[in-house]
Enzyme design. Structure first.
Site, mmCIF file in Angstrom:
data_model
loop_
_atom_site.group_PDB
_atom_site.id
_atom_site.type_symbol
_atom_site.label_atom_id
_atom_site.label_comp_id
_atom_site.label_asym_id
_atom_site.label_seq_id
_atom_site.Cartn_x
_atom_site.Cartn_y
_atom_site.Cartn_z
ATOM 1 N N GLU A 53 11.302 0.199 -4.285
ATOM 2 C CA GLU A 53 11.121 0.507 -2.856
ATOM 3 C C GLU A 53 12.187 -0.169 -1.996
ATOM 4 O O GLU A 53 11.913 -0.669 -0.907
ATOM 5 C CB GLU A 53 9.725 0.085 -2.399
ATOM 6 C CG GLU A 53 8.613 0.578 -3.310
ATOM 7 C CD GLU A 53 7.212 0.367 -2.755
ATOM 8 O OE1 GLU A 53 6.966 -0.691 -2.173
ATOM 9 O OE2 GLU A 53 6.386 1.279 -2.912
ATOM 10 N N GLU A 62 9.777 5.310 2.679
ATOM 11 C CA GLU A 62 8.331 5.093 2.726
ATOM 12 C C GLU A 62 7.833 5.178 4.164
ATOM 13 O O GLU A 62 8.475 4.687 5.092
ATOM 14 C CB GLU A 62 8.001 3.709 2.135
ATOM 15 C CG GLU A 62 6.497 3.452 2.102
ATOM 16 C CD GLU A 62 6.139 2.077 1.552
ATOM 17 O OE1 GLU A 62 6.964 1.480 0.835
ATOM 18 O OE2 GLU A 62 5.023 1.613 1.850
ATOM 19 N N CYS A 78 -1.173 1.671 1.477
ATOM 20 C CA CYS A 78 -0.615 0.968 2.634
ATOM 21 C C CYS A 78 -0.274 1.909 3.782
ATOM 22 O O CYS A 78 -0.423 1.567 4.952
ATOM 23 C CB CYS A 78 0.622 0.185 2.212
ATOM 24 S SG CYS A 78 1.825 1.161 1.278
HETATM 25 ZN ZN ZN Z 1 3.263 2.235 2.656
#
Ligand code: ZN
Length: 649
Positions: A314, A330, A407
């Site tokens: 990420e 993201e 998240c």
């Molecule tokens: Zn996230």
């Protein structure tokens, strides 16, 4: 809706302290009443937030808190040590939403019941000494603060603090704030530099507590929370986490030249740097944040405002490493970028930060939630190829109801529920409109109140009418309007005006109540190219209109794939508003051709000497009418290919 007269002035996620040295302060009592963002907030309020308690129950997050409280039995559910953070982010979202409702209305009462019930679960799970993390409390891992790299305890604490601050600001009550303070005090007693008498000199693998601690200082006035935030920011880059770039430990922030490592971790940390610089007047930290922001914007940001080039870890990629189909982007990265840029806009007063907020809001962020508010994207690619086979799961290019690592959804919920707080500011000499949305905004001039209301159908239409509702009598003040970075022409009250160098159009005069200004931004569709160093999109163009990035979707182009399409840049772009499509969007129509390669031409490479740049003997057919839709609305019909960047003929 009107609030009771006794209610404190409504403030949002960022409320600068009384001694903050920032150029601007968020406008007080902002309200979005109509138009594009009001509609998105409505879906968030009616569908997004209300589904939270059910989803948190189904995914096990609430069960885990009950386990920690000793009021339930069974196994821990969920595979991550940050399960609690989803609960906190939902609580924060629900509290910002609560602040927008009448507390005695049926919707307000229902939501308040959910909030108090779940806040009660959180309070019950807290240990006597203030520590709170369900994962470690039920015996997963080696115990509190034993695994700072992966444990996420301070990360979770940060989200708890932000939820508690939202709860206090929305309801005026201290219940959740007391829980958050007890945890913050526990952390404060445990963490500190060598010689401080605290047992642990350490930082969390995932920044987040830093910006939250600054806000806790702002809410409570307790300086030690600010100092603790400063300690956590400045101890990064000294090898406490093995010098890992992923965990933001490779280099001290003050020496960093560009964003790096895990995108969300990096940007939450930088939001804290902006907060600290504002509260302490730390010029070196402000300078570092400005330098890093400029490098990120110039070299590591996708056209959509999305950030984070790598699926792997990420992370941010190298400068200009901006892939399309493998763009990570993201949704949380977009949220974090908006949070950081807004703090930078307040700190410096510069319009460019709000330019990036606008781009990210309308594109990289908003694509993260479906139009119906029920399905989500964790990653936001700029291309899905013809014939794409999707493994599903969190990193899918198909929308999902919830994630194993959830998240993103509550992050979208909390930003949408507090969005009005990111739109306008005051500098004590007037009011600045950073974003254009129908609503009212309150500022201040020499201690007296200013209220303006904006009416607009932005981003479909570039006309923004601003009415002065309240103004001090006989005293001049300045209404500042951000002229977006993408905008090449505009008028004010029908007079063409030159683009201000710093992006702020300033109108200083003695205003009278009811006086109106009409800003009209030119909204011609346009073709955009990238810096040639962005190899992934070299030679391609993207369609944009106003703040919106456009894309092609397979469903609008039957008769072949999208990867064969070549845009004819000699043909004009036209616009068509389609109230029937995707909740009502303005489409951009363009002309293209299809390339078809003969089947016997089986090898895709040819010597340069063989001729034109087209490597294979393609047969070009056409013309084909292309319908581009706003990127934020993609993946709301059937699965299929999509692309933002188009090759040209
Ligand atoms: Zn996230």
């Amino acid at each position: 809706m009107p609030r009771t007269p006794a209610a404190p002035p409504r403030t949002g996620p960022v409320r600068l302290g009384p001694h903050a040295r920032a150029a601007l302060r968020p406008a007080a009592e902002p309200a979005v009443a109509a138009g594009f963002w009001a509609a998105r907030q409505e879906v968030n309020a009616r569908v997004g937030i209300p589904q939270g308690p059910f989803l948190l129950e189904s995914a096990g997050n609430l069960h885990d808190l009950r386990l920690a409280a000793g009021t339930a039995a069974g196994e821990y559910r969920g595979e991550y040590p940050f399960m609690d953070s989803d609960v906190y982010k939902w609580l924060e979202a629900a509290c910002w939403q609560l602040a927008r409702l009448h507390p005695d209305g049926p919707e307000g009462r229902r939501l308040a019941d959910d909030v108090e019930r779940i806040a009660g679960l959180v309070a019950a799970a807290q240990r006597e000494d203030g520590y709170l993390n369900s994962w470690f409390q039920v015996g997963k891992g080696r115990g509190p603060y034993s695994d700072l790299r992966w444990g996420h305890e301070l990360y979770c604490a940060g989200h708890l603090i932000q939820a508690a601050v939202a709860h206090r600001r929305a309801t005026g009550r201290d219940r959740l704030l007391e829980v958050a303070r007890r945890f913050a005090d526990h952390i404060d007693a445990q963490f500190g530099p060598p010689g401080s008498g605290r047992p642990i000199d350490g930082i969390d693998g995932h920044p987040q507590v830093e910006t939250a601690l600054v806000e806790l200082y702002r809410e409570t006035g307790e300086r030690r929370y600010l100092d603790l935030a400063g300690y956590f920011v400045d101890r990064r880059g000294h090898g406490l986490l093995g010098g890992e770039v992923y965990c933001q430990d490779r280099v001290p922030l003050r020496q960093a030249l560009n964003v790096e490592g895990h995108a969300v971790r990096q940007l939450y940390l930088l939001a804290a740097a902006a907060d600290l610089a504002a509260e302490t007047g730390d010029g070196e930290l402000a300078e570092a944040a400005e330098r890093i922001w400029s490098a990120m914007a110039a070299t590591k940001t996708h056209l959509t405002g999305g950030v984070g080039a790598h699926h792997d870890r990420e992370e941010f990629g190298d400068p200009y490493e901006l892939p399309t189909e493998r763009a990570y982007c993201e949704t949380c990265g977009a949220v974090a970028s908006i949070q950081w840029s807004w703090r930078m806009a307040l700190l410096t007063g510069e319009a460019k930060y709000s330019d990036l907020v606008e781009r990210t809001l309308f594109n990289g962020f908003l694509a993260g939630v479906s139009l119906d508010g029920e399905r989500w994207l964790y990653v936001n690619p700029l291309q899905v190829r013809d014939g794409h086979t999707d493994p599903g799961g969190d990193k899918s290019a198909r929308r999902t109801r919830w994630f194993r690592c959830a998240c993103c959804p509550p992050n979208v919920m909390r930003l949408l529920a507090s969005l009005e707080h990111y739109l306008a500011s005051t500098d004590g000499q007037g009011l600045q409109l950073h974003q254009y949305a129908g609503g009212t905004f309150r500022g201040e001039a020499a201690g007296e109140s200013i209220v303006v209301s904006a009416h607009t159908d932005y981003p479909w239409d570039g006309r923004i009418a601003i009415t002065v509702d309240e103004t001090p009598a006989g005293r001049p003040w300045t209404l500042s309007l951000r002229i977006p970075q993408w905008c090449t022409g505009f008028t004010v009250d029908d007079e063409a005006s030159a683009r201000p160098r710093d992006g702020w159009l300033r109108l200083t005069r003695v205003w009278t109540p009811g006086e109106r200004v009409v800003l009209e931004l030119e909204m011609e569709p346009r073709l955009t190219r990238a810096d040639p160093r962005a190899d992934a999109v070299r030679g391609a163009v993207a369609i944009e209109r106003g703040p919106l990035v456009y894309c092609l979707e397979q469903i609008d182009h039957p008769g072949g794939g999208l990867d064969d399409i070549v845009l004819d840049t000699a043909q004009p772009l036209t616009v068509k508003h389609r109230p029937d499509l995707l909740g009502g969007v303005t489409t951009v129509l363009a002309t293209g051709h299809r390339r078809a390669v003969p089947a016997e031409d089986w090898w895709p490479y040819r010597p340069v000497s063989a001729g034109p740049s087209d490597t294979r003997r393609a047969v070009v057919s056409g013309p084909v009418e292309l319908t581009a839709i706003p990127y934020y609305a993609w993946a709301n019909r059937e699965d299929g290919s999509m692309r933002v960047w188009l090759p040209t003929s």
